[in-house]
Design a protein around this motif. Structure first.
Motif, short mmCIF file in Angstrom:
data_model
loop_
_atom_site.label_atom_id
_atom_site.label_comp_id
_atom_site.label_asym_id
_atom_site.label_seq_id
_atom_site.Cartn_x
_atom_site.Cartn_y
_atom_site.Cartn_z
N LEU A 196 0.82 -1.20 0.00
CA LEU A 196 0.00 0.00 0.00
C LEU A 196 0.86 1.26 0.00
O LEU A 196 0.63 2.19 -0.80
N ILE A 197 1.84 1.31 0.89
CA ILE A 197 2.71 2.49 0.97
C ILE A 197 3.51 2.65 -0.32
O ILE A 197 3.68 3.77 -0.84
N ASP A 198 4.02 1.55 -0.85
CA ASP A 198 4.78 1.58 -2.10
C ASP A 198 3.95 2.19 -3.22
O ASP A 198 4.40 3.12 -3.91
N GLU A 199 2.75 1.71 -3.41
CA GLU A 199 1.92 2.20 -4.51
C GLU A 199 1.46 3.63 -4.28
O GLU A 199 1.35 4.42 -5.21
N ALA A 200 1.19 3.99 -3.03
CA ALA A 200 0.76 5.36 -2.73
C ALA A 200 1.83 6.37 -3.10
O ALA A 200 1.55 7.41 -3.72
N PHE A 201 3.07 6.08 -2.73
CA PHE A 201 4.15 7.00 -3.09
C PHE A 201 4.42 6.98 -4.59
O PHE A 201 4.69 8.02 -5.19
N ASP A 202 4.37 5.81 -5.19
CA ASP A 202 4.61 5.73 -6.63
C ASP A 202 3.60 6.54 -7.42
O ASP A 202 3.95 7.18 -8.42
N GLU A 203 2.33 6.48 -7.04
CA GLU A 203 1.27 7.10 -7.84
C GLU A 203 0.93 8.51 -7.37
O GLU A 203 0.99 9.45 -8.16
N PHE A 204 0.59 8.70 -6.10
CA PHE A 204 0.25 10.04 -5.64
C PHE A 204 1.49 10.83 -5.26
O PHE A 204 1.55 12.05 -5.47
N GLY A 205 2.49 10.16 -4.70
CA GLY A 205 3.73 10.85 -4.36
C GLY A 205 4.36 11.52 -5.57
O GLY A 205 4.94 12.60 -5.48
N LEU A 206 4.26 10.88 -6.73
CA LEU A 206 4.81 11.44 -7.96
C LEU A 206 4.22 12.81 -8.24
O LEU A 206 4.93 13.73 -8.66
N TYR A 207 2.91 12.97 -8.03
CA TYR A 207 2.27 14.26 -8.28
C TYR A 207 2.83 15.34 -7.36
O TYR A 207 3.08 16.47 -7.78
N PRO A 237 -8.81 7.47 -2.37
CA PRO A 237 -9.97 8.00 -3.09
C PRO A 237 -9.66 8.35 -4.54
O PRO A 237 -10.53 8.24 -5.41
N LEU A 238 -8.42 8.75 -4.83
CA LEU A 238 -8.07 9.05 -6.21
C LEU A 238 -8.12 7.77 -7.05
O LEU A 238 -8.64 7.77 -8.18
N MET A 239 -7.57 6.68 -6.53
CA MET A 239 -7.61 5.41 -7.25
C MET A 239 -9.05 4.92 -7.43
O MET A 239 -9.41 4.39 -8.48
N VAL A 245 -3.02 -0.87 -10.75
CA VAL A 245 -2.50 -0.76 -9.39
C VAL A 245 -3.60 -1.00 -8.37
O VAL A 245 -3.44 -1.75 -7.40
N TRP A 246 -4.75 -0.36 -8.58
CA TRP A 246 -5.86 -0.49 -7.63
C TRP A 246 -6.39 -1.91 -7.60
O TRP A 246 -6.70 -2.44 -6.53
N GLN A 247 -6.49 -2.54 -8.76
CA GLN A 247 -6.97 -3.92 -8.80
C GLN A 247 -6.03 -4.86 -8.06
O GLN A 247 -6.47 -5.77 -7.33
N GLU A 248 -4.72 -4.64 -8.22
CA GLU A 248 -3.75 -5.49 -7.53
C GLU A 248 -3.83 -5.28 -6.01
O GLU A 248 -3.71 -6.25 -5.25
N LEU A 249 -4.03 -4.04 -5.57
CA LEU A 249 -4.15 -3.79 -4.15
C LEU A 249 -5.41 -4.42 -3.57
O LEU A 249 -5.41 -4.93 -2.45
N GLN A 250 -6.49 -4.38 -4.33
CA GLN A 250 -7.71 -5.04 -3.88
C GLN A 250 -7.50 -6.54 -3.74
O GLN A 250 -7.98 -7.17 -2.79
#
Length: 393
Positions: A117-128, A305-307, A357-362
């Motif tokens: 979860l933390i990995d994907e959050a930084f990869d996707e939202f952290g990038l912004y 919520p963005l995902m 990404v969201w599907q994999e996290l689910q």
């Protein structure tokens, strides 16, 4: 010992993330084009173009056809034969090959899920957040253009490098609205118009959202790192690699670096330590501590919520027969959707790689036992949104 060949630039947070992963695993590496000869770089570029055209570049462990897309950079090779993309994929690749001990992705259910979860959050939202800081907060102080032009070809005459640097800067600035950073009308950044952060007609401004989010993430990181050396406990994991890759990108960005050091001095020190390889070979216990709660709250109020909104928009467009998404759709004004984040409106384009990404996290959430899910929600109430409850906006 496995030697890793990277094709990437220090301007990329994903390249920084991969270098931190390789250092932790104590694997030697080289990065092209910066460390390659002109001939070696030309040969590698030719090989990369052929592989991209033939769709032969791999993502470990799987590649979902039609959902993901190749990046500009970075790429890696472990065997001098097969090209791979995706920074998280490198960590999983090294783990699977037995090159990391202990593994970058924890084996136990709760810690493993939180790491992902933390990995994907930084990869996707952290990038912004970090791109916003580079081109908005540090509009007059960042050196990305010059730094990247030099890495791409030290043998290129300086006047031509200057031209390349200007073009790179202009391109990245133009892409800001695609990367969620939309300027308010008539904003004066105090720089040349070609690198002034742009507004976009019909798109609500998002600078305030990203500024607030970045400060919230820094405060959460600061609170956590004053309690323990790494995000999940006593040693470096994939979660640390992703947080490092994104946040350390701003260490060379002038004003953003000054703000980072002032707002979060412990986090700044932590980033510099990983940059300098002090995490190499770290060992120790992992645990889902109470100190992680504030960071997870940030993640469940921004990334999650963005995902969710992106995935819902993708479902609507897919049902209507829309096939063009991501940056090509954004440039054509297609596959756009309106949403809300942190109480503010936004407009964005559907990104299929974020749907993946969201599907994999689910799927990862669903692999947890009911007992593990209940324990997570009890300890960190905000993660209930991952179980299907509405996420806070």
């Amino acid at each position: 010992m496995t030697s890793i060949t990277f094709w990437g630039l220090t301007a990329s947070p994903y390249q920084l993330k991969m270098q931190a992963i390789a250092d932790f695993a104590e694997q030697p590496w080289r990065r092209l084009p910066a460390q390659g000869s002109p001939l070696e770089n030309l040969q590698f570029m030719h090989r990369l173009r052929k592989a991209r055209a033939a769709q032969e570049i791999q993502r470990f462990p799987t590649h979902v056809e039609g959902m993901d897309e190749y990046p500009a950079v970075p790429y890696y090779m472990l065997d001098d034969e097969t090209l791979y993309y995706d920074s998280t994929g490198l960590a999983l690749h090294l783990d699977a090959a037995g090159h990391t001990a202990p593994a970058l992705l924890p084996e136990t259910g709760v810690e493993r899920f939180l790491c992902r979860l933390i990995d994907e959050a930084f990869d996707e939202f952290g990038l912004y957040m970090v791109h916003h800081n580079r081109w908005v907060t540090s509009a007059s102080t960042n050196v990305m253009g010059d730094m990247t032009a030099l890495e791409m070809g030290r043998w290129i005459p300086a006047p031509i490098r200057k031209i390349i640097a200007r073009r790179l800067s202009r391109r990245q600035c133009r892409r800001l609205p695609y990367l969620f950073s939309v300027a308010p009308p008539n904003r004066d950044a105090g720089v040349d118009s070609t690198i002034t952060p742009p507004e976009r007609v019909g798109f609500p401004p998002t600078h305030e959202v990203l500024d607030q989010a970045w400060r919230s993430y820094l405060a959460a990181m600061e609170q956590l790192l004053t309690q323990q050396p790494y995000l999940l406990g006593q040693r470096f994991t994939l979660a640390d690699a992703s947080a490092y890759g994104q946040l350390s990108m701003n260490l060379v960005d002038g004003r953003s670096a000054e703000l980072l050091q002032g707002l979060a001095p412990e986090t700044y020190r932590w980033l510099c330590a990983i940059r300098d390889g002090e995490h190499r070979g770290s060992r120790g216990q992992l645990q889902a501590s109470e100190s992680l709660g504030t960071l997870l709250t940030c993640i469940t109020h921004t990334f999650v919520p963005l995902m969710q909104q992106n995935a819902a928009a993708w479902e609507r467009y897919r049902a209507s027969g829309q096939h063009c998404f991501n940056e090509s759709a954004f440039d054509r004004g297609e596959a756009l959707y309106d949403g809300e984040l942190m109480g503010k409106p936004f407009r964005a384009v559907v990104k299929t790689f974020q749907v993946e990404v969201w599907q994999e996290l689910q799927q990862d959430w669903n692999t947890l036992t009911p007992t593990e899910q209940e324990a997570l929600v009890r300890r960190y109430p905000d993660v209930k949104c991952l179980a299907g409850a509405p996420a806070s906006a």
